[in-house]
Design an enzyme around this catalytic site. Structure first.
Site, PDB file in Angstrom:
ATOM      1  N   TYR A   1      17.066  28.849  10.317  1.00 58.66           N
ATOM      2  CA  TYR A   1      15.806  29.505  10.589  1.00 58.66           C
ATOM      3  C   TYR A   1      16.586  29.121  11.886  1.00 58.66           C
ATOM      4  O   TYR A   1      16.659  28.308  13.028  1.00 58.66           O
ATOM      5  CB  TYR A   1      15.161  28.943   9.894  1.00 58.66           C
ATOM      6  CG  TYR A   1      14.712  29.242   8.096  1.00 58.66           C
ATOM      7  CD1 TYR A   1      14.344  30.474   7.690  1.00 58.66           C
ATOM      8  CD2 TYR A   1      14.787  28.269   7.191  1.00 58.66           C
ATOM      9  CE1 TYR A   1      13.938  30.938   6.373  1.00 58.66           C
ATOM     10  CE2 TYR A   1      14.591  28.150   5.900  1.00 58.66           C
ATOM     11  CZ  TYR A   1      13.849  30.023   6.093  1.00 58.66           C
ATOM     12  OH  TYR A   1      13.860  29.678   4.646  1.00 58.66           O
TER      13      TYR A   1
ATOM     14  N   LYS B   1       0.791  -1.409  -0.169  1.00 54.87           N
ATOM     15  CA  LYS B   1      -0.200   0.069   0.359  1.00 54.87           C
ATOM     16  C   LYS B   1       0.654   1.055  -0.015  1.00 54.87           C
ATOM     17  O   LYS B   1       2.189   1.211   0.424  1.00 54.87           O
ATOM     18  CB  LYS B   1      -1.067   0.024   1.416  1.00 54.87           C
ATOM     19  CG  LYS B   1      -0.129   0.359   2.504  1.00 54.87           C
ATOM     20  CD  LYS B   1      -1.069  -0.282   3.753  1.00 54.87           C
ATOM     21  CE  LYS B   1      -0.370  -0.068   5.341  1.00 54.87           C
ATOM     22  NZ  LYS B   1      -0.815  -0.584   6.484  1.00 54.87           N
TER      23      LYS B   1
HETATM   24  C1  LIG Z   1      -0.295  -1.839   6.511  1.00 52.07           C
HETATM   25  C2  LIG Z   1      -0.430  -2.574   7.120  1.00 52.07           C
HETATM   26  C3  LIG Z   1      -0.168  -3.944   7.525  1.00 52.07           C
HETATM   27  C4  LIG Z   1       1.853  -4.490   7.731  1.00 52.07           C
HETATM   28  O1  LIG Z   1       1.988  -3.391   8.981  1.00 52.07           O
HETATM   29  P1  LIG Z   1       3.076  -3.989   9.151  1.00 52.07           P
HETATM   30  O2  LIG Z   1       3.642  -3.123  10.398  1.00 52.07           O
HETATM   31  O3  LIG Z   1       4.012  -2.487   8.085  1.00 52.07           O
HETATM   32  O4  LIG Z   1       3.981  -4.824   8.676  1.00 52.07           O
HETATM   33  C5  LIG Z   1      -0.481  -5.107   8.038  1.00 52.07           C
HETATM   34  N1  LIG Z   1      -1.685  -5.063   7.957  1.00 52.07           N
HETATM   35  C6  LIG Z   1      -2.657  -4.221   7.337  1.00 52.07           C
HETATM   36  C7  LIG Z   1      -4.399  -4.735   7.969  1.00 52.07           C
HETATM   37  C8  LIG Z   1      -2.111  -2.848   7.431  1.00 52.07           C
HETATM   38  O5  LIG Z   1      -2.984  -2.009   7.336  1.00 52.07           O
END
Ligand SMILES: *Cc1c(COP(=O)(O)O)cnc(C)c1O
Length: 359
Positions: free
Chosen positions: A255, A35
């Site tokens: 800054y 994702k």
């Molecule tokens: C993003 C996600 C993961 C992966 O989690 P990590 O901590 O990056 O391994 C697994 N399951 C779901 C439902 C997620 O949304």
């Protein structure tokens, strides 16, 4: 490319990290989580790298799934981990042959109402304690009966997500596991629970499908810890020095005059800033790597530049390459110095950064 701000992504390291996750849960199938453009690494590249290995890809929305299908990922299943957001997407689910999470009763109705002959592979999301998406006990029982009895459904997997698998001191994962197990009851369904942290720390959560995300990208799922030796860094973010100057004791840098030279100091300017995704919250002292040694951030991060203390760096020159994180500086150290997690830094790398892939 004149401005040499580069994210170099090591695809074979992703493959090795994937195989490491798999080795921890050899009985489980793997939903490789890609994702958010594979946590900023490029979902198409990452998915193609894992083709033949990954049993499924996990994405957050149908647009992300479509992108993978368009790129030639034609038969590996893709799971919509939050399901669909409107009923019209149900057609896309069947066209693209996606696996579907359902986490509210509206999504269930959309599946039940579907008039095509498509048979859905459904993941019912259970809220075992995360307190975010998923059915609580009573509704889960109703919904699972409806789906079991529907001719639209091919298979049902029960899934849940942990709130604190990254906290080794917390007992909340054990609580969620027993809640989840109690809901399974007589139910002999496939199940899926484990994110990266649980894959590493909770062997009893592996079940039928593991869902590794951050570990594929070489970062520790445990906040503020050094990288695991078993995980290889994947993304190396670097840019170059564009100015070097000497400053007198007491002069201030950048800054807000945040950094004040405690002695006469050589300061280098590096062409990277929060406009590239380097965190503005990085504090003075955050390490960078240049000419074989570690230098420190000195002054606030600007949009296009940072300033670093070059004292102790061998013969620094304009044009020298500076690593912000990667092979020499773990991203988790940068995250800790910026009060955030690697997930956020990875996903905020902007389009201005040139991505290159090595294998
Ligand atoms: C993003 C996600 C993961 C992966 O989690 P990590 O901590 O990056 O391994 C697994 N399951 C779901 C439902 C997620 O949304």
């Amino acid at each position: 490319m004149a401005r040499k701000c580069i994210a170099s992504i090591n695809l074979s390291a992703i493959k090795k990290n994937y195989l490491y996750a798999k080795s921890l849960a050899p009985q489980s199938q793997v939903i490789a989580v890609v994702k958010a453009n594979a946590y900023g690494h490029g979902a198409i590249k990452v998915a193609h790298q894992l083709e033949g290995d990954a049993d499924c890809y996990g994405v957050a929305c149908s647009e992300e799934a479509q992108e993978l299908r368009n790129s030639g990922i034609l038969s590996t299943p893709i799971l919509l981990m939050e399901g669909i957001f409107e009923e019209s997407e149900i057609e896309l689910v069947s066209q693209l042959n996606l696996w579907l999470v359902v986490c509210n009763s509206l999504q269930v109705q959309w599946v039940l109402n579907n008039k095509s002959n498509f048979k859905f592979n459904i993941f019912i999301k259970i809220d075992s304690g995360m307190g975010r998406l998923g059915f609580q006990e009573d509704e889960f029982i109703k919904v699972s009966q409806l789906l079991e009895n529907s001719k639209n459904v091919e298979s049902i997997t029960l899934m849940s997500h942990f709130s604190s698998a990254d906290n080794l001191e917390s007992n909340s994962t054990d609580k969620q596991l027993s809640k989840f197990n109690s809901l399974l009851g007589y139910n002999k369904k496939q199940t899926s629970l484990a994110n990266s942290a649980a894959i590493i720390a909770h062997g009893d959560s592996h079940r039928d499908f593991i869902r590794p995300g951050i570990m594929l990208y070489g970062s520790s799922p445990f906040p503020f810890s050094e990288n695991f030796k078993d995980l290889l860094p994947v993304m190396t973010l670097s840019s170059t020095v564009i100015s070097i100057k000497r400053f007198k004791k007491g002069q201030t840098i950048g800054y807000g005059d945040r950094f004040s030279c405690k002695k006469d100091t050589t300061i280098g300017v590096v062409a990277i800033g929060y406009g590239d995704g380097y965190p503005r919250s990085a504090r003075d002292g955050t390490p960078v790597f240049i000419n074989g040694s570690v230098a420190k951030l000195a002054g606030k991060v600007s949009m296009d530049m940072i300033t670093i203390d070059l004292d102790g760096v061998l013969n620094p020159q304009i044009g020298d390459r500076v690593e912000l994180f990667g092979d020499n500086i773990p991203i988790d150290v940068v995250a800790e110095n910026s009060n955030t997690i690697s997930y956020e830094i990875f996903t905020k790398i902007t389009n201005r950064v040139y991505k290159t892939y090595i294998s």
